[in-house]
Motif scaffolding. Structure first.
Motif, PDB file in Angstrom:
ATOM      1  N   THR A 173      15.264  45.365 -25.674  1.00 38.77           N
ATOM      2  CA  THR A 173      13.835  45.079 -25.827  1.00 38.77           C
ATOM      3  C   THR A 173      12.953  46.254 -25.417  1.00 38.77           C
ATOM      4  N   THR A 174      13.525  47.454 -25.298  1.00 37.04           N
ATOM      5  CA  THR A 174      12.722  48.608 -24.907  1.00 37.04           C
ATOM      6  C   THR A 174      12.847  49.717 -25.947  1.00 37.04           C
ATOM      7  N   ALA A 206       3.158  45.803 -31.591  1.00 34.49           N
ATOM      8  CA  ALA A 206       3.150  47.057 -30.836  1.00 34.49           C
ATOM      9  C   ALA A 206       4.558  47.615 -30.700  1.00 34.49           C
ATOM     10  N   PHE A 207       5.534  46.745 -30.460  1.00 35.17           N
ATOM     11  CA  PHE A 207       6.918  47.201 -30.337  1.00 35.17           C
ATOM     12  C   PHE A 207       7.404  47.784 -31.659  1.00 35.17           C
ATOM     13  N   ALA A 208       7.075  47.128 -32.750  1.00 35.93           N
ATOM     14  CA  ALA A 208       7.473  47.642 -34.066  1.00 35.93           C
ATOM     15  C   ALA A 208       6.906  49.031 -34.306  1.00 35.93           C
ATOM     16  N   PHE A 218      16.048  46.502 -39.434  1.00 33.33           N
ATOM     17  CA  PHE A 218      15.130  45.389 -39.197  1.00 33.33           C
ATOM     18  C   PHE A 218      15.025  45.119 -37.708  1.00 33.33           C
ATOM     19  N   LEU A 219      13.923  44.451 -37.335  1.00 34.22           N
ATOM     20  CA  LEU A 219      13.800  43.824 -36.023  1.00 34.22           C
ATOM     21  C   LEU A 219      14.177  42.354 -36.189  1.00 34.22           C
ATOM     22  N   GLU A 220      15.006  41.870 -35.288  1.00 30.75           N
ATOM     23  CA  GLU A 220      15.473  40.494 -35.391  1.00 30.75           C
ATOM     24  C   GLU A 220      14.821  39.631 -34.320  1.00 30.75           C
ATOM     25  N   GLU A 221      14.249  38.535 -34.750  1.00 32.25           N
ATOM     26  CA  GLU A 221      13.635  37.539 -33.877  1.00 32.25           C
ATOM     27  C   GLU A 221      12.790  38.158 -32.768  1.00 32.25           C
TER      28      GLU A 221
END
Length: 368
Positions: A173-174, A206-208, A218-221
């Motif tokens: 998550t970082t 923001a994380f994306a 991809f980002l998942e969930e």
């Protein structure tokens, strides 16, 4: 052919994930909790299924014994074409207990076992019962458990590539974790990032943006709660990255809500959670209709993994099968689902799901 008995088996196989750890709520998972269903018939043919059970195997076993077994015992095993309607009726019978979660996990197990039986009765592998196989080997990605430290993440990624894996998925998550992995694997290797639903919409966007230069597939969930499809669609629209979700979705109806909202570029049905093979096939048809790609969820080692391989063999879409990156002392399938040095897993060609579970392993690791 009549169903004479329905039995749940709880198998607990320890694993070693090295520097990684995995926590679900307050529980640290230190072993693979597999709940299999065994469906016996008067013809002497046995069908095997799989119910999601990570930290609640006894609950899942109880659901099979108290809800599923009474629904199926004594009934005629349906032909393949009739399994979806048969399972639809069981869903209707059990809807008072919820349409998602443990109830649907147990339903998934029975559905998989019925498809296994139907294919065995014809003497063909499951994929041939459904369609025409387009792949005999499926490329695997290493699904790394959460590690945390960028330098350790980089090392694990490098080791996985040396072992033959063609792609990597993080459970991190970082942003430093994501860039550490990308630097370790190079620009040409697919990288996926599973966040496991921690963020609100603003934080997910923001994380994306922060990890866009690492070019994850991809980002998942990324969003909590996972069924907030409107916010997930906003993250997809504003974050600039593809979004995957669906491992926590059950039935094609929830996937329809997700896809109609524009929430995902990649749908992730999990055959041992979504409602089994019957619901999985409905999700596939819907995804094709709406132009959504498939990225099945499959980090498990029971009959559900075999079913996933069978279903993925029907599509020549370059999709990867998800394989947990860990060592384990035993395999129900005698090592035949291990990722080879080319990063592939062979699609089983035997009748039904393709392999019979190793009874000695079942007995050694059985939880009474």
């Amino acid at each position: 052919m009549l169903i004479t008995n329905v039995r749940a088996h709880h198998i607990r196989i320890p694993y070693d994930a090295g520097v990684a750890s995995f926590k679900q709520g307050a529980s640290s998972i230190s072993a693979l909790e597999i709940v299999m269903i065994e469906v016996s018939t008067d013809a002497g043919i046995t069908g095997w299924g799989d119910a999601f059970a990570y930290v609640s195997p006894r609950t899942t076993c109880t659901a099979i014994e108290e809800m599923i077994a009474p629904q199926a015992q004594g009934l005629e095993v349906p032909d393949a074409a009739d399994i979806p309607a048969f399972m639809e009726q069981i869903q209707r019978n059990l809807h008072l207990f919820g349409r998602y979660g443990i109830t649907m996990f147990a339903i998934s197990a029975l559905d998989i076992a019925l498809w296994d039986l139907a294919a065995k009765a014809k003497g063909v592998p499951l994929h041939r019962l459904i369609g025409v196989a387009k792949r005999t080997r499926i490329p695997a990605y290493a699904s790394l458990l959460r590690i945390g430290k960028p330098e350790l993440i980089a090392s694990e990624c490098e080791t996985a590539l040396r072992q033959g894996y063609k792609a990597i998925k993080l459970h991190e998550t970082t942003t430093p974790a994501v860039f550490a992995a990308r630097q370790a694997i190079g620009a040409g290797t697919p990288l996926m990032v599973d966040l496991n639903c921690p963020l609100d919409g603003e934080a997910a966007i923001a994380f994306a943006h922060s990890c866009r230069d690492a070019a994850p597939m991809f980002l998942e969930e990324p969003v909590w709660p996972p069924e907030d499809f409107a916010t997930l669609a906003e993250v997809r629209a504003k974050g600039g990255l593809n979004i995957a979700a669906g491992e926590n979705a059950c039935t094609v109806h929830q996937f329809r809500q997700m896809m109609k909202a524009g929430a995902v570029s990649h749908a992730q049905p999990s055959v041992i959670k979504v409602g089994g093979i019957s619901e999985y096939l409905r999700v596939v048809a819907l995804a094709d209709e709406l132009g959504v790609r498939l990225a099945p969820h499959s980090p498990y080692f029971g009959p559900g993994f075999l079913a996933t391989l069978q279903l993925m063999s029907l599509r020549d879409d370059a999709s990867f099968v998800e394989a947990f990156y860990m060592k384990r002392p035993a395999c129900l399938w005698r090592g035949r689902i291990d990722v080879d040095t080319n990063g592939d897993v062979e699609v089983p060609q035997g009748p039904g799901l393709g392999y019979e579970p190793d009874k000695a392993v079942m007995e050694q690791y059985r939880v009474s």
